[in-house]
Design an enzyme around this catalytic site. Structure first.
Site, short mmCIF file in Angstrom:
data_model
loop_
_atom_site.label_atom_id
_atom_site.label_comp_id
_atom_site.label_asym_id
_atom_site.label_seq_id
_atom_site.Cartn_x
_atom_site.Cartn_y
_atom_site.Cartn_z
N HIS A 59 69.40 18.30 22.30
CA HIS A 59 70.56 18.33 23.18
C HIS A 59 70.35 19.60 24.00
O HIS A 59 70.72 20.69 23.58
CB HIS A 59 71.87 18.42 22.41
CG HIS A 59 72.03 17.39 21.33
ND1 HIS A 59 72.19 16.05 21.61
CD2 HIS A 59 72.05 17.50 19.99
CE1 HIS A 59 72.31 15.38 20.47
NE2 HIS A 59 72.22 16.23 19.47
N ARG A 83 81.57 22.15 15.92
CA ARG A 83 81.61 21.09 16.93
C ARG A 83 82.73 21.35 17.94
O ARG A 83 82.55 21.09 19.14
CB ARG A 83 81.78 19.73 16.26
CG ARG A 83 81.51 18.59 17.22
CD ARG A 83 81.55 17.25 16.54
NE ARG A 83 82.92 16.81 16.27
CZ ARG A 83 83.28 15.54 16.14
NH1 ARG A 83 82.36 14.58 16.19
NH2 ARG A 83 84.53 15.21 15.91
N HIS A 208 75.32 7.03 19.62
CA HIS A 208 75.42 8.40 19.10
C HIS A 208 75.43 8.48 17.59
O HIS A 208 74.72 9.29 16.98
CB HIS A 208 76.68 9.09 19.66
CG HIS A 208 76.85 10.52 19.19
ND1 HIS A 208 77.44 10.84 17.99
CD2 HIS A 208 76.49 11.70 19.76
CE1 HIS A 208 77.43 12.17 17.84
NE2 HIS A 208 76.87 12.70 18.91
N ARG A 211 79.98 6.69 13.88
CA ARG A 211 81.35 7.13 14.19
C ARG A 211 81.73 6.72 15.61
O ARG A 211 82.86 6.34 15.89
CB ARG A 211 81.44 8.66 14.07
CG ARG A 211 81.41 9.19 12.66
CD ARG A 211 81.39 10.71 12.65
NE ARG A 211 80.04 11.25 12.72
CZ ARG A 211 79.62 12.17 13.58
NH1 ARG A 211 80.45 12.68 14.48
NH2 ARG A 211 78.39 12.61 13.55
N HIS A 237 72.28 9.34 15.25
CA HIS A 237 72.60 10.35 14.23
C HIS A 237 73.09 9.62 12.98
O HIS A 237 73.93 8.72 13.09
CB HIS A 237 73.77 11.24 14.67
CG HIS A 237 73.47 12.21 15.76
ND1 HIS A 237 74.19 12.22 16.94
CD2 HIS A 237 72.59 13.22 15.86
CE1 HIS A 237 73.75 13.21 17.71
NE2 HIS A 237 72.78 13.83 17.09
N GLU A 240 74.57 13.07 8.41
CA GLU A 240 74.28 14.50 8.50
C GLU A 240 75.22 15.31 7.61
O GLU A 240 74.82 16.32 7.04
CB GLU A 240 74.43 14.95 9.96
CG GLU A 240 74.16 16.43 10.19
CD GLU A 240 74.29 16.82 11.65
OE1 GLU A 240 74.79 16.00 12.45
OE2 GLU A 240 73.89 17.94 12.00
N HIS A 274 68.55 13.27 11.35
CA HIS A 274 69.06 13.95 10.16
C HIS A 274 68.78 13.11 8.91
O HIS A 274 67.96 13.49 8.11
CB HIS A 274 70.55 14.32 10.27
CG HIS A 274 70.86 15.10 11.52
ND1 HIS A 274 70.24 16.28 11.82
CD2 HIS A 274 71.69 14.85 12.57
CE1 HIS A 274 70.68 16.73 12.99
NE2 HIS A 274 71.56 15.88 13.47
N ASP A 325 67.08 19.82 18.14
CA ASP A 325 68.52 19.55 18.10
C ASP A 325 69.30 20.60 18.89
O ASP A 325 69.30 20.58 20.11
CB ASP A 325 68.97 19.44 16.64
CG ASP A 325 70.36 18.85 16.48
OD1 ASP A 325 71.08 18.72 17.49
OD2 ASP A 325 70.75 18.51 15.35
C1 NGQ Z 1 75.76 16.41 18.73
N1 NGQ Z 1 75.01 17.57 16.77
O1 NGQ Z 1 75.87 15.27 19.18
O2 NGQ Z 1 75.48 17.37 19.45
C2 NGQ Z 1 75.96 16.62 17.26
C3 NGQ Z 1 77.36 17.07 16.97
C4 NGQ Z 1 78.60 15.01 16.30
C5 NGQ Z 1 74.58 17.48 15.51
N2 NGQ Z 1 74.97 16.45 14.83
C6 NGQ Z 1 78.40 16.08 17.33
N3 NGQ Z 1 73.79 18.38 14.99
O3 NGQ Z 1 77.73 14.71 15.48
O4 NGQ Z 1 79.68 14.42 16.35
ZN ZN Z 2 71.95 15.76 17.51
#
Ligand code: NGQ
Ligand code: ZN
Length: 458
Positions: A59, A83, A208, A211, A237, A240, A274, A325
């Site tokens: 990201h 976050r 994403h 969720r 993702h 994690e 992850h 990441d």
């Molecule tokens: C992200 N980062 O999308 O940047 C995520 C956080 C989430 C990591 N998971 C946001 N390390 O997972 O909702």
């Molecule tokens: Zn990520």
């Protein structure tokens, strides 16, 4: 047609370390590799050469946050509080900022020995959550930054529609990410066209997380992608945080990776980023699926995610790669050290993550991360072999941590030693991007990055 001939006294080839290797490159692709050859007028590489490392998860904008979230709050801190800070930070990022941060980051990656990156791109819309006049504005900035740096890009536009499991509407901090199926598929079509025109190397998609995406949305975006490119990468993702696992069980009676294994035909196109929290059954089945586990060791340590079940996954010969990441680290050698060190700290043992047929832990980690990384990016990279892109890293054997090391001992020293500058020269697609540790655009990139930070931090 441009052709180059390179000669290395030592090179890491698919069959192992070889001496006196002649590498022939045409239009950026390796066409022939011969060990025990004569230099015969070829350009001499200035050190041992290894394949450049793919970075499976980025990201880019989060690079500008490194160091800004390390202050203890009044209560106990965690991933979800981080976050919130991340959402506040990204609230002010303009397209120009995004391009400046990504260009700085991608040049840092090249200097460190990454030659390609999968950008998990979700910062689509403006500060109010409205699409830009050109909905691909932000994606275009990522492509421009990759082109400025000269890194190989797999662009993964992110589909993000919900705050959590069960199709819950997104919250205020998530407005810049949101797409409907139609607007998302239009974006994918645009970007696929760019890849076809050679503006970038590969396009996939990134739902994403479970969720942010409902099962129906997941099916719709995957089947659309398949009409464009049946082999395109799909990253998500998964698992994690323990809260995510528990929420997923409450929603579906399944753990996230088990849900994916049962509801989606996971295969080599998939990268589960992850995959930290796996039970034994998930570990076994994920390895068997040939999907790639996208480990992000320094970020996972920074965010307090937990420790991936690497020993069992390695026993099953599961595929994995490394990702930057949030970019609290930009160094493939350090990432690989953390993969092994996490296991040593947990088990009070040493030399745990071995590779069949190899004594060297570092040599095995590097080779495995190349294989899984190339698979996850969907690009012909990760090996010094015909039909692969000429993405090469020449090691800097003048660094005191590397002097007099040869073969896999060089990789062990680069990963586990006190190395300052392991990389001397870097080639991507047959052209030199880093020479003696420097990139031609590094001063401009740093000036743009400095100006960006000045604005974001005021
Ligand atoms: C992200 N980062 O999308 O940047 C995520 C956080 C989430 C990591 N998971 C946001 N390390 O997972 O909702
Ligand atoms: Zn990520």
């Amino acid at each position: 047609m441009t052709s180059t001939r390179l000669f290395a006294t030592e090179a890491l080839l698919p069959q192992g370390w070889c001496n006196d290797v002649l590498i022939e490159v045409e239009d950026g692709t390796i066409t022939a590799v011969r060990a025990g050859a004569a230099a015969d007028g070829a350009e001499s590489l200035r050190g041992p050469v290894i394949p450049g490392m793919p970075n499976v998860h980025s990201h880019a904008f989060q690079r500008a946050m490194a160091g800004l979230t390390e202050r203890a709050g009044p209560g106990s801190d965690n991933f979800w509080a981080w976050r919130e800070l991340m959402y506040q930070f990204l609230g002010r990022i303009t397209p120009q900022h995004n391009e400046a941060v990504a260009a700085q980051l991608y040049i840092e990656m090249l200097k460190a020995g990454y030659t390609s990156v999968a950008e998990f791109h979700y910062l689509h819309h403006d500060e109010r959550g409205q699409a830009y006049a050109d909905p691909a504005e932000m994606a275009g900035r990522i492509v421009a930054a990759a082109n400025t740096a000269g890194i190989g890009l797999t662009l993964l536009p992110v589909f993000y529609a919900h705050a959590t499991f069960g199709g819950v509407p997104p919250n205020a901090g998530q407005q810049r990410f949101i797409h409907g199926i139609d607007s998302f598929n239009i974006l994918v079509d645009r970007l696929t066209g760019w890849a076809g025109s050679g503006m970038l190397r590969r396009v996939g998609i990134a739902p994403h997380s479970l969720r942010a995406v409902t099962p129906a949305e997941l099916a719709a975006i995957v089947s659309h992608l398949e009409t464009r490119d049946a082999h395109a990468p799909i990253h998500i993702h998964a698992a994690e945080q323990l809260k995510e696992v528990n929420d997923c069980i409450a929603w579906s009676h399944k753990r996230p990776v088990a849900w994916l294994l049962e509801n989606v035909a996971l295969d080599g196109r998939w990268c589960l980023v992850h995959a930290t929290h796996l039970d034994d059954d998930e570990t076994f089945r994920l390895a068997e699926s040939r999907a790639v586990a996208g480990l992000c060791p320094s970020t996972e340590a920074n965010l307090g995610d937990g420790i991936f079940n690497a020993p069992d996954y390695f026993l099953q010969e599961g595929l994995w790669g490394i990702g930057g990441d949030s970019h609290v680290g930009v160094d493939p050698f350090r990432e690989l050290a953390i993969v092994e060190y996490a296991q040593r700290l947990k088990s009070a043992r040493r030399n745990i993550l071995g590779t069949p047929g190899l004594m060297s832990i570092g040599g095995g980690l590097y080779r495995q991360a190349l294989l899984g990384g190339a698979r996850a990016l969907g690009q012909p990279v990760g090996a010094i072999a015909p039909q692969h892109r000429a993405d090469l890293v020449v090691m800097n054997t003048d660094d005191a941590a590397l002097v007099e090391h040869r073969g896999d001992s060089l990789l062990d020293a680069a990963i586990f030693g006190p190395v300052c500058r392991p990389v001397r020269d870097v080639m991507v697609g047959g052209s030199w991007k880093i020479r003696d540790g420097h990139h031609d655009g590094e001063q401009d990139a740093l000036a743009g990055y400095r100006a960006t930070l000045r604005q974001l931090l005021q």
